[in-house]
Design an enzyme around this catalytic site. Structure first.
Site, short mmCIF file in Angstrom:
data_model
loop_
_atom_site.label_atom_id
_atom_site.label_comp_id
_atom_site.label_asym_id
_atom_site.label_seq_id
_atom_site.Cartn_x
_atom_site.Cartn_y
_atom_site.Cartn_z
CG ASP A 48 -2.17 0.97 0.91
OD1 ASP A 48 -2.65 1.00 -0.23
OD2 ASP A 48 -2.58 1.69 1.84
CG HIS A 77 -11.17 27.94 6.54
ND1 HIS A 77 -12.47 28.05 6.06
CD2 HIS A 77 -11.28 27.84 7.88
CE1 HIS A 77 -13.30 28.01 7.08
NE2 HIS A 77 -12.61 27.88 8.19
CE LYS A 129 -20.00 29.66 9.91
NZ LYS A 129 -19.54 29.14 8.62
NE ARG A 170 -17.83 25.16 11.16
CZ ARG A 170 -18.50 24.67 10.11
NH1 ARG A 170 -19.01 23.44 10.16
NH2 ARG A 170 -18.66 25.40 9.03
#
Length: 336
Positions: free
Chosen positions: A45, A137, A199, A201
């Protein structure tokens, strides 16, 4: 693309498997051919990357947004950077239109990891000299990198979508107060007022929006976000906009990840007239009505300027007010 001093033979562009289409569009604007790379997976892998073009003393760009499966694509990027370093590349630039780990940018719980900084360190340790990205972000993530970062914005490309259309009675809405500065810049480009959601979260995929700051009654909302993942925040915001008297909503974002139930939530929503995003990440296959604006020309221009040692910040002139004409300097010359 480019101009005086741009030698295509000195530039090599590779791509991981995350977004080959974007890499090819960037190459088309640059006037170069994407160089091949071979990513293999062994029986245990482990991944192996091999660059199938000469890199010695050349300017190497590796295009790889960090999109799901994010860890696979991150490992591909690290291995390709390492391969370019071992091949004696003169300069290695990681072109990450979407830096997924930017969300892990603060210590907001006990004994929590800071993935944004750790992954930035991994990229530098692998041998990367420079990072080219878009719409991080949070702006502080820029400071996690020990290498130079050119941080592009898509708001000019997104604003172009609305130019020439009827914007009377429209208002730009930021989903939260933290994104209000970018939303204000976007609103200035279109000559519109701006509002924002308040907002909180409560989980990765769940937010509570308890108020709309600004008057949206009787207006069409143009909702601007940096990223849409599951769409939970957006649906919550749309509910509040309806309650506040908005007439409809156009949704605009830079990174249209549309994970989980996002397509189902947004595609058929009766209040949403259109959804506009960019090609920083691959678009979903099952959403033909989605409008995708390409940022490939912007990335190609940035690559051309980096290669020639020209200013990248000038790409923001007329887009980001912080790159407007400089403020008057302090009058040091008049001091005694």
């Amino acid at each position: 693309m480019g101009g005086d001093g741009f030698e295509v033979n000195d530039v090599v562009v590779f791509s991981g498997s995350a977004h080959l289409e974007l890499a090819d569009r960037i190459c088309t604007h640059l006037g170069v051919t994407r160089s091949p790379a071979d990513i293999k997976r062994f029986s245990n892998d482990c991944l192996q990357a091999q660059l199938l073009a000469n890199c010695r003393q050349r300017d190497v760009y590796i295009v790889q947004p960090l999109v799901p499966p994010t860890q696979e694509h991150l490992m591909e990027l690290l291995l390709m950077i390492d391969a370019a370093r071992g091949a004696s590349a003169a300069q290695i630039t990681a072109v990450m239109p979407h830096y997924a780990y930017a969300r892990s940018d603060k210590k907001d719980a006990s004994r929590i990891s800071l993935g944004g900084r750790l992954v930035a360190d991994l990229i530098a340790t692998a041998g990367c000299h420079r990072v080219l990205t878009m719409a991080l972000h949070a702006p502080q993530v820029h400071g996690f990198f020990s290498t130079p970062v050119d941080h592009l914005t898509a708001i000019g490309v997104l604003a172009d979508h609305f130019r020439g259309t009827d914007l009377s009675g429209s208002i730009v809405v930021s989903p939260d107060l933290g994104n209000a500065k970018v939303a204000t810049q976007f609103a200035r480009l279109l000559g519109l007022p701006v509002a924002a959601g308040s907002k909180q979260r409560v989980a990765d995929d769940r937010v509570v929006i308890d108020a709309i700051v600004g008057d949206v009654a009787g207006r069409r909302a143009i909702v601007l976000d940096d990223e849409i993942a599951t769409g939970g925040s957006m649906v919550e915001l749309i509910d509040r906009l309806q309650e506040a008297g908005a007439t409809e909503a156009a949704i605009v974002c830079t990174h249209g990840l549309f994970a989980g139930k996002a397509v189902e939530r947004l595609r058929g929503h009766p209040f949403v007239t259109e959804v506009v995003t960019t090609d920083t990440v691959p678009p979903p296959d099952d959403w033909p009505e989605l409008t995708v604006r390409s940022v490939s020309a912007l990335f190609a221009e940035a690559i051309s300027r980096i290669h020639q040692g020209r200013s990248v910040s000038s790409l923001f002139e007329g887009v980001d007010p912080t790159h407007a004409p400089p403020q008057p300097r302090l009058p040091f010359d008049t001091l005694p």
